[in-house]
Each structure stands twice: as structure tokens, then as C-alpha cells.
Design a protein around this motif. Structure first.
Motif, PDB file in Angstrom:
ATOM      1  N   THR A   1      -4.764   9.009  -2.484  1.00 25.85           N
ATOM      2  CA  THR A   1      -3.954   9.724  -1.489  1.00 25.85           C
ATOM      3  C   THR A   1      -2.685   8.929  -1.227  1.00 25.85           C
ATOM      4  O   THR A   1      -2.754   7.721  -0.949  1.00 25.85           O
ATOM      5  N   ALA A   2      -1.539   9.590  -1.339  1.00 25.04           N
ATOM      6  CA  ALA A   2      -0.257   8.914  -1.112  1.00 25.04           C
ATOM      7  C   ALA A   2      -0.129   8.524   0.353  1.00 25.04           C
ATOM      8  O   ALA A   2      -0.436   9.316   1.245  1.00 25.04           O
ATOM      9  N   LYS A   3       0.317   7.295   0.599  1.00 22.11           N
ATOM     10  CA  LYS A   3       0.495   6.797   1.960  1.00 22.11           C
ATOM     11  C   LYS A   3       1.955   6.411   2.170  1.00 22.11           C
ATOM     12  O   LYS A   3       2.567   5.780   1.303  1.00 22.11           O
ATOM     13  N   VAL A   4       2.513   6.766   3.323  1.00 28.24           N
ATOM     14  CA  VAL A   4       3.907   6.444   3.635  1.00 28.24           C
ATOM     15  C   VAL A   4       4.043   4.945   3.851  1.00 28.24           C
ATOM     16  O   VAL A   4       3.191   4.313   4.485  1.00 28.24           O
ATOM     17  N   LYS A   5       5.100   4.381   3.304  1.00 31.63           N
ATOM     18  CA  LYS A   5       5.338   2.941   3.432  1.00 31.63           C
ATOM     19  C   LYS A   5       5.623   2.568   4.883  1.00 31.63           C
ATOM     20  O   LYS A   5       6.432   3.204   5.556  1.00 31.63           O
TER      21      LYS A   5
END
Length: 269
Positions: A185-189
Motif C-alpha cells: 500500500t502506497a504511503k505518503v512521505k
């Protein structure tokens, strides 16, 4: 007599209950709770040996998904489990054991002894390509940063963004590598804050630059230069200093004007 019979039946019932609890306790301490998985593989209701056999027989597709979309088509490999991993499965069985049977969903991560990591580099490259594409229309976060200027250190404020963090996603890949297919799952930096360990390290390194002096000698004349005379601005990142030395250029120009004889008239015997 009737009272005695009641006592006997009560005692027998208690023994039966205790026996039942004992049998139940033995069962669920020797079998995994029903909603337990290991590396995503269901082992609920299985003994340690049966769970090991199931894990060992699995094939890993090595496919990688990001936000549900396949970004890497892997080459199938064996699970990588060997007989040396039986003890690891038994350890997980003991860790998940509860006083009473539990329906709690729990996934345990277990690294096989002979896990094939030959596709790891290609997987990470695929993640970077996919994330870079997703980030094209997103705003990058800006980390807080320590800056040295005028003999003091200040810290810039962080700025939140919407861009995804490639390094975090790749770290999660390593955690899931033993699974059949890898679901990321892509996570915001999240930007570094002023109180982060990395920024505190920058501050400590930059403070060492303040109030320093050097002596610069030209022929028989010495010039004392301070930090301010040499450095206009400085930062410290990844273990290295970065300097703006425009101030030094000005000092050297002054010294050169005072000391240089080029183009000047002078007397000599």
C-alpha cells in the motif's frame, strides 16, 4: 440419602467440566487458533507439524501489487522452508496460544531458512518506477533542515506533501518477501520534523562551525579570518558539509588588493 446423591452427581459434573476444559485446553494449545495465518497462509486448526507441511508445500508467485495493481510479474519459486524451520513454527504456535480459544485474526511473519531473494532488486526497481509515475502530479514533502549563517544555526520548517514515500514501500516489501504474492500500500512521505534525530544531528554538526578562527599568512603578513569571513552559509546532510564560501572570495579579494604588486609602481635599489 437424596442429599448424598446430589453431592455425588454434583462432584461428577464438576469432574466432567474440568475434564472437558482440560481436553479443550490441550487441543487449542497444540493447534493454532482458527484465524491465525503465517505469511498470509491459513494455519488455523492445524498442529505445528501440519502447519509446517502446509507452509513448505506452498509456491511463491513473487508477484508484487501496489494499491491492488500488479506492478511486477515474478518468477515462481519454492517456499524456501526446510526442516530447520519446524522449530520456528512451533515457537509461533506457543506465541499465539491463549487461555481460551480465540477468533482474533493474526498474521505472523516467519522468514524461511532458504528464502529466494534473487528477484528483490528487480522488485524494488519496479516499485520505484510505479511510485515515480504516481508522484508525477503530487507535491513532494520538504524536510526540516538545519542551516548555519552568521555564527548561528536555525532550522527551517517542514512542509507536508502528497507524494508517496518510495523507501517506506520498499521496506514493506522486505517484510512481505516470504508471502505468496506481495500486497503493498502506497504511503505518503512524512517530512522530517525539527525534533527528529536526523535534524538534531545536523544542528550539532553545524554548531561546531561557529566562532572558529584561522590565520592566513601572505609573505610576512598574517590575516586572521573568522567563520563569518569564510562561510556565507552551510548545511550538513548525509554526513557531509555543504558550504557557500562567497564570503571567503571577498576576503581573498581584499588581501590580494593589499598584497599584490601586479600593476603597481614601487621603488627598488
Amino acid at each position: 440419602m437424596e442429599k448424598t446423591q446430589k453431592l455425588i452427581w454434583g462432584a461428577l459434573a464438576a469432574v466432567a467440566v474440568i475434564g472437558g476444559l482440560g481436553a479443550s485446553g490441550y487441543y487449542h494449545h497444540s493447534h493454532f487458533n482458527k484465524n491465525v495465518t503465517i505469511n498470509g497462509v491459513k494455519v488455523g486448526g492445524l498442529t505445528s507439524e501440519a502447519a509446517y507441511q502446509k507452509l513448505a508445500s506452498q509456491k511463491r508467485s513473487n508477484d508484487v501489487y501496489l494499491n491492488g495493481k500488479k506492478i511486477y510479474e515474478g518468477t515462481s519459486t519454492s517456499s524456501g522452508y526446510t526442516s530447520a524451520d519446524k522449530a520456528k513454527v512451533t515457537k509461533v504456535l506457543k506465541e499465539q496460544a491463549t487461555i481460551l480459544p480465540s477468533a482474533k485474526k493474526t498474521n505472523y511473519k516467519l522468514t524461511p531458512s532458504e528464502l529466494d531473494t534473487s528477484q528483490l532488486s528487480a522488485m524494488k526497481k519496479a516499485i520505484k518506477v510505479a511510485v515515480d509515475k504516481l508522484n508525477q502530479n503530487r507535491v513532494m514533502a520538504v524536510d526540516a533542515k538545519a542551516v548555519w549563517k552568521d555564527n548561528k544555526v536555525t532550522v527551517t520548517s517542514p512542509k507536508k506533501g502528497t507524494a508517496y514515500d518510495t523507501s517506506k514501500i520498499q521496506a514493506e516489501l522486505s517484510n512481505q518477501l516470504a508471502a505468496d504474492s506481495i500486497q503493498l500500500t502506497a504511503k505518503v512521505k512524512t517530512p522530517l520534523t525539527k525534533n527528529s534525530a536526523a535534524v538534531k544531528k545536523e544542528v550539532a554538526a553545524l554548531k561546531k562551525l561557529s566562532n572558529k578562527k584561522i590565520t592566513y599568512k601572505v609573505e610576512n603578513k598574517s590575516y586572521t579570518l573568522t567563520s563569518d569571513d569564510i562561510i556565507t552559509k552551510a548545511t550538513y546532510q548525509n554526513g557531509q558539509y555543504q558550504f557557500d564560501t562567497a564570503a571567503l572570495d571577498q576576503e581573498i579579494a581584499k588581501i590580494n588588493k593589499a598584497q599584490s604588486t601586479l600593476g603597481k609602481s614601487f621603488k627598488f635599489n
